[in-house]
Design an enzyme around this catalytic site. Structure first.
Site, short mmCIF file in Angstrom:
data_model
loop_
_atom_site.label_atom_id
_atom_site.label_comp_id
_atom_site.label_asym_id
_atom_site.label_seq_id
_atom_site.Cartn_x
_atom_site.Cartn_y
_atom_site.Cartn_z
N CYS A 125 25.69 46.84 48.82
CA CYS A 125 24.32 47.48 48.81
C CYS A 125 24.11 47.86 50.33
O CYS A 125 24.86 47.40 51.12
CB CYS A 125 23.33 46.56 48.36
SG CYS A 125 22.92 45.12 49.40
N ILE B 94 38.43 35.71 46.26
CA ILE B 94 39.52 35.79 45.42
C ILE B 94 40.86 35.86 46.22
O ILE B 94 41.62 35.12 45.86
CB ILE B 94 39.61 36.82 44.30
CG1 ILE B 94 38.07 36.84 43.59
CG2 ILE B 94 40.62 36.96 43.63
CD1 ILE B 94 37.98 35.65 42.51
N GLY C 238 35.89 44.96 44.68
CA GLY C 238 36.93 45.08 43.81
C GLY C 238 38.31 44.42 44.31
O GLY C 238 38.27 43.66 45.20
N GLU C 239 39.42 45.06 44.00
CA GLU C 239 40.52 44.65 44.52
C GLU C 239 41.59 46.00 44.49
O GLU C 239 41.53 46.93 43.90
CB GLU C 239 41.29 43.92 43.50
CG GLU C 239 40.66 42.51 42.86
CD GLU C 239 40.35 41.58 44.10
OE1 GLU C 239 41.27 41.56 45.17
OE2 GLU C 239 39.63 40.74 43.75
N GLY D 82 42.04 43.04 27.79
CA GLY D 82 42.91 44.52 27.57
C GLY D 82 42.04 45.73 27.27
O GLY D 82 42.53 46.49 26.48
#
Length: 627
Positions: A5, A48, A71-72, A360
């Site tokens: 943010c 992560i 994110g990644e 998926g």
């Protein structure tokens, strides 16, 4: 994974802390702030990758460029090696740091080089420029508002509402779109003052103004070369395994959400092959035998046994008294895909065992898994019949009784007949809509008169597609709309509500390009949906799984609304509640409830949409944004 943010303008630490606190569930491990003349950046981190040195915000070598990132980036190692060879110096092992150096090297155009899921904000101190960007397919969310000459942004809308003077006037066009599609498509949000950044877009804010531009669009793809089908399948599996392996990059435990379908089973099988070790799988279902048609536990258990996974099952009960307010709070906006509840519940179960889960989502769009794709092909032939014959068919199927079963043929036949006299695109849009113009005229209150076309964005997206794609234009339309505005929103917000990172290998741009190159003919063979994908992964999965019909990930809403959820529906859709909002005619809502509960019609989706809209109002309007 985290939540981000911030805002431009003078430093305001109390506001930045309030905004960041509202997305703490997205990153319970740590928080970080950067404030300087002209900008305020905040983030919450779910650790992560690079657990020890990956804290944010992260700057470049001399502190002139700073970023917060959600994110990644799956190709960050390749990008890092390239940037290091060009003289850039890295201080951490995280994927986040790649962003500041890519900006130094390539400027604001660099997001097109990223392969992954992301939303980030980057501040250039010298240019006093803020760059905000969202990934190509819209896996990660990003809300923004221009207010008082400044730009505010956040992973979730609730964070923006920490700015107490931000206008909260509800957008009637957004409500109309919601009642049509069960979601509010980007760039609209439920509030007029707030927008969602569309997938594949960036914002550059400088000199007091924001410019939104598209940095990525569906690529032009050459048809797959002529070769034996076995070789084409081998090429796909090589790409698929590479994609799954990249999505398994993690310094914490991870697993997979396993339904009884092909997509999640294919991912689980690839994970098992890539890891060379056992994997953790998670499934949910329903104990009540009356909901058997919605249950995929046996199929999921079959795949889990075949793969030798560490498998866990969760049984869902219709006890939603305390759940609906939580869903409304975490979803930010009215959202009526009932699968959201299931995604939240399985995420809550999984997070006790893993910190990352693969799913998926996206497989049905890329590889043509929805029955409506076959329906469009069948409609080409059906439309050649005389109009009188098509009308007679519609009259006959309209008399068929309603069914509460998942994927009931009677419901599909009625939807097919409803499109029999329309042009192809109008037919398809009718199938994916939950209220048409006639139904809205009967439901909407006299004072509620949206002026736009709720499906205008879909029409524009379809018009932009190359006609050479033929029937594959319909899944590409879904990639641009349903996938980004519904499935990925649900996946992100419901997993993040449980502080779980959800990854979606099928939403990889390289996989998308491969699927596009196959064309509709290879995806649909005869009456077989997802033909190519099934043939490619058949050798990895139980033979019985290949024979199962398509089954959605849904609640048995029709029955539950008549029984266990009837009291909750009566409360949310009482005459007083409906009249207070002013959107709908009270007698029309009462009629929908009566017809549904008597079994004369199945209005489950419409009633759930009405319920979730009322719950949203109670959570955000009546209860305030701190609900």
């Amino acid at each position: 994974m985290c939540g981000i943010c911030g805002f431009t303008g003078a430093p305001d630490k109390p506001l930045l802390e309030r905004m960041t606190a509202r997305i703490q569930h997205r990153g319970p491990d740590s928080c970080g702030f950067y404030a300087a003349p002209g900008v305020n950046l905040g983030m919450r981190r779910l650790s992560i990758i690079d657990l020890s040195t990956g804290e944010q915000p992260i700057g470049n070598e001399d502190g002139t460029v700073w970023t917060v990132f959600n994110g990644e980036i799956y190709n960050y190692r390749e990008l890092r090696a390239e940037l290091s060879a060009q003289g850039h110096v890295f201080r951490t092992a995280s994927d986040t740091e790649v962003l500041v150096h890519l900006y130094e090297q390539h400027g604001a155009a660099f997001p097109s080089r990223l392969r992954g899921m992301f939303a980030f904000a980057l501040w250039d101190t010298a240019a006093r420029r803020l760059l905000v960007s969202r990934d190509q397919l819209g896996i990660k969310p990003l809300y923004y508002a221009e207010h008082g000459g400044e730009l505010l942004f956040a992973s979730e809308l609730k964070s923006l509402l920490a700015r107490r003077d931000l206008p909260r006037e509800v957008d009637p066009e957004a409500i109309d779109a919601y009642m049509t599609l069960l979601n509010i498509p980007a760039p609209r949000s439920v509030f007029k003052a707030v927008k969602k950044l569309p997938a594949g877009h960036s914002i550059v804010f400088e000199n007091g103004g924001a410019k939104v531009s598209r940095y990525w669009t569906l690529p032009s793809v050459e048809p797959a070369p002529e070769m034996p089908e076995s070789e084409l399948r081998a090429r796909f599996l090589e790409l698929f395994d590479d994609t799954v392996e990249k999505h398994m990059l993690s310094d914490v435990p991870l697993g997979v959400f396993l339904s009884g379908g092909i997509d999640s089973s294919a991912i689980a099988a690839s994970m098992a092959r890539v890891s060379g070790a056992g994997i953790k799988t998670f499934s949910l279902g329903f104990e009540d035998g009356r909901d058997a048609s919605y249950n995929e536990l046996d199929a999921a258990a079959l795949t889990a046994k075949h793969l030798g996974s560490e498998h866990r099952q969760l049984f869902v009960k219709p006890d939603f008294a305390g759940l609906l307010p939580k869903l409304a709070w975490h979803l930010d906006e009215p959202f009526a895909d009932s699968s959201a509840a299931l995604t939240y519940l399985i995420s809550k179960e999984a997070v006790s065992h893993v910190k990352v889960a693969l799913t998926g989502i996206g497989g049905d769009e890329l590889f043509m898994g929805y029955p409506r794709y076959l329906g469009m092909r069948a409609m080409r032939y059906f439309s050649r019949l005389p109009a009188s014959v098509r009308r007679a068919f519609g009259a006959v199927v309209s008399l068929w009784p309603e069914s509460e079963a998942s994927g009931a043929f009677s419901g599909r036949a009625k939807r097919f007949a409803a499109g029999a006299l329309k042009e192809p695109l109008d037919c398809y849009l009718g199938w994916i809509s939950f209220l048409d113009a006639r139904a809205k005229a009967g439901l909407y209150a006299r004072g509620f008169v949206p002026s736009g076309d709720a499906l205008a964005g879909h029409r524009n997206a379809f018009a932009a597609l190359n006609p050479a794609f033929g029937d594959y234009r319909f899944p590409l339309l879904d990639v641009n709309t349903y996938l980004s505005d519904d499935l990925l929103v649900m996946g992100d917000k419901m997993s993040m509500a449980a502080s779980l990172e959800l990854r979606v290998p099928f939403c990889d741009t390289r996989l998308l390009e491969f699927a596009m190159s196959l064309g509709a003919g290879r995806h649909l063979r005869g009456e077989r949906l997802k033909s190519f994908l099934k043939s490619a992964v058949a050798g990895r999965l139980p033979p019985q799984l290949m024979k199962r019909r398509k089954q959605g990930f849904m609640l048995p809403l029709s029955r539950w609304l008549k029984e266990e959820l009837r009291g909750q529906m009566a409360d949310l859709l009482s005459r007083e509640s409906v009249a207070r909002r002013g959107y709908f005619r009270t007698e029309a809502v009462s009629a929908l409830v009566s017809e549904h509960c008597s079994g004369r019609a199945n209005h489950a989706d419409r009633l759930w949409a009405l319920m979730m809209l009322e719950q949203w109002h109670r959570t955000y309007a009546d209860g305030g944004s701190d609900a």
